[in-house]
Motif scaffolding. Structure first.
Motif, PDB file in Angstrom:
ATOM      1  N   VAL A 125       0.792  -1.280   0.036  1.00 39.80           N
ATOM      2  CA  VAL A 125      -0.105   0.051  -0.233  1.00 39.80           C
ATOM      3  C   VAL A 125       0.856   1.254  -0.054  1.00 39.80           C
ATOM      4  CG1 VAL A 125      -1.886  -1.227   1.263  1.00 39.80           C
ATOM      5  CG2 VAL A 125      -0.123  -0.048   2.536  1.00 39.80           C
ATOM      6  N   ASP A 126       0.315   2.374  -0.452  1.00 38.63           N
ATOM      7  CA  ASP A 126       1.140   3.603  -0.331  1.00 38.63           C
ATOM      8  C   ASP A 126       0.598   4.320   0.770  1.00 38.63           C
ATOM      9  OD1 ASP A 126      -1.359   5.088  -0.670  1.00 38.63           O
ATOM     10  OD2 ASP A 126      -1.174   5.656  -2.819  1.00 38.63           O
ATOM     11  N   PRO A 127       1.384   5.620   1.157  1.00 35.89           N
ATOM     12  CA  PRO A 127       1.098   6.179   2.248  1.00 35.89           C
ATOM     13  C   PRO A 127      -0.478   6.499   2.683  1.00 35.89           C
ATOM     14  CG  PRO A 127       2.957   7.169   1.036  1.00 35.89           C
ATOM     15  CD  PRO A 127       2.232   6.359   0.061  1.00 35.89           C
ATOM     16  N   HIS A 128      -1.357   6.760   1.679  1.00 35.59           N
ATOM     17  CA  HIS A 128      -2.810   7.029   1.915  1.00 35.59           C
ATOM     18  C   HIS A 128      -3.721   5.668   2.201  1.00 35.59           C
ATOM     19  CE1 HIS A 128      -0.935  10.173  -0.820  1.00 35.59           C
ATOM     20  NE2 HIS A 128      -1.464  10.606   0.304  1.00 35.59           N
ATOM     21  N   GLY A 129      -2.652   4.448   2.072  1.00 38.56           N
ATOM     22  CA  GLY A 129      -3.358   3.311   2.377  1.00 38.56           C
ATOM     23  C   GLY A 129      -4.044   2.487   1.074  1.00 38.56           C
ATOM     24  N   SER A 130      -3.425   3.210  -0.001  1.00 35.45           N
ATOM     25  CA  SER A 130      -4.069   2.523  -1.581  1.00 35.45           C
ATOM     26  C   SER A 130      -3.358   1.520  -2.002  1.00 35.45           C
ATOM     27  CB  SER A 130      -4.225   3.727  -2.601  1.00 35.45           C
ATOM     28  OG  SER A 130      -5.019   5.050  -2.266  1.00 35.45           O
ATOM     29  N   PRO A 131      -4.108   0.262  -2.415  1.00 34.47           N
ATOM     30  CA  PRO A 131      -3.095  -0.884  -2.849  1.00 34.47           C
ATOM     31  C   PRO A 131      -2.180  -0.569  -4.063  1.00 34.47           C
ATOM     32  CG  PRO A 131      -5.396  -1.116  -3.620  1.00 34.47           C
ATOM     33  CD  PRO A 131      -5.427   0.324  -2.697  1.00 34.47           C
ATOM     34  N   ILE A 132      -1.084  -0.969  -3.802  1.00 35.84           N
ATOM     35  CA  ILE A 132       0.091  -0.907  -4.890  1.00 35.84           C
ATOM     36  C   ILE A 132      -0.211  -2.148  -5.977  1.00 35.84           C
ATOM     37  CG2 ILE A 132       2.420  -0.797  -5.553  1.00 35.84           C
ATOM     38  CD1 ILE A 132       2.931   0.597  -2.741  1.00 35.84           C
ATOM     39  N   PRO A 133      -0.279  -2.139  -7.258  1.00 31.69           N
ATOM     40  CA  PRO A 133      -0.393  -3.250  -7.873  1.00 31.69           C
ATOM     41  C   PRO A 133       1.149  -4.000  -7.977  1.00 31.69           C
ATOM     42  CG  PRO A 133      -1.123  -1.450  -9.178  1.00 31.69           C
ATOM     43  CD  PRO A 133      -0.772  -0.819  -7.891  1.00 31.69           C
ATOM     44  N   SER A 134       0.909  -5.196  -8.279  1.00 29.97           N
ATOM     45  CA  SER A 134       2.043  -6.189  -8.133  1.00 29.97           C
ATOM     46  C   SER A 134       2.935  -6.096  -9.322  1.00 29.97           C
ATOM     47  CB  SER A 134       1.670  -7.534  -7.749  1.00 29.97           C
ATOM     48  OG  SER A 134       1.152  -8.138  -9.122  1.00 29.97           O
TER      49      SER A 134
END
Length: 226
Positions: A125-134
């Motif tokens: 996840v990024d700093p805002h909690g959004s998922p990072i694609p693999s």
């Protein structure tokens, strides 16, 4: 396939809008997301459709094709890795990183992306909690939790994601302890949508207009502490 930065921005915007719905994305929604006019969106969608990056149905809107989604996922991965790197290694505030990542996301190499991911320990996840694609660009699961507006007064919840990228909003939320991983108690929901909550990190309650609260996603209520 060589695409312009603007084309990639449109694909990313459509991807992000698709994450919130099962419906096709309307021209007006894309215009609002990118702060452009509807005729401008229509012109760009013509180009993206010609390259088979979007699927359009007249009067019903668009969805990304498989190829369009792959392009969008790569840009989203770049963007969110850059946000994480800027906050963790360059001491940027979480309210500053969105605009910086927007400028950089189109121009980093795959080697640079791999090095950033490795330096960060392959974050999910990024700093805002959004998922990072693999790295293999598999679509991540839908965002965790639900909007805080879906919960009742008295609920105890945990912040999962803050999807608003307005620096002023993010600074306000951080000041009042509304960040991913933090527990909140919902104190009041006004008839006009204002949500008042107290963070476990800050004593003073925070009041969130509906337009802001909608972007704060929280996990299901936790068991109250004894």
């Amino acid at each position: 396939m060589m695409l312009s930065d603007v084309m990639e921005d449109y694909l990313k915007a459509i991807y992000q809008l698709q994450r919130e719905t099962t419906d096709r994305i309307k021209t007006s929604e894309i215009a609002d997301e990118l702060d452009v006019t509807s005729p401008t969106v229509t012109s760009m969608l013509d180009k993206l459709e010609e390259r088979e990056l979007v699927d359009r149905e007249k009067y019903r809107g668009v969805t990304l094709t498989d190829e369009g989604e792959t392009v969008a996922l790569e840009i989203v991965r770049h963007h969110r890795l850059l946000e994480a790197y800027l906050t963790e290694h360059l001491d940027y505030d979480w309210s500053e990183v969105h605009a910086e990542a927007d400028r950089l996301e189109h121009h980093i190499s795959e080697d640079f992306e791999e090095r950033v991911a490795d330096a960060l320990g392959e974050p999910t996840v990024d700093p805002h909690g959004s998922p990072i694609p693999s790295a293999d660009l598999e679509p991540p699961e839908r965002p965790a939790g639900e909007s805080i507006t879906e919960f009742d007064e008295g609920a105890a919840v945990t912040v999962a994601e803050v999807a608003d990228h307005d620096p002023a909003v993010l600074s306000y939320l951080a000041e009042h302890g509304v960040e991913p991983g933090v527990e909140l108690e919902i104190l009041e929901i006004a008839p006009f949508g204002m949500v008042t909550a107290r963070s476990s990190e800050v004593d003073e309650p925070v009041s969130l207009p509906e337009s802001v609260a909608h972007h704060v996603r929280v996990a299901k209520p936790t068991e109250p502490k004894p």
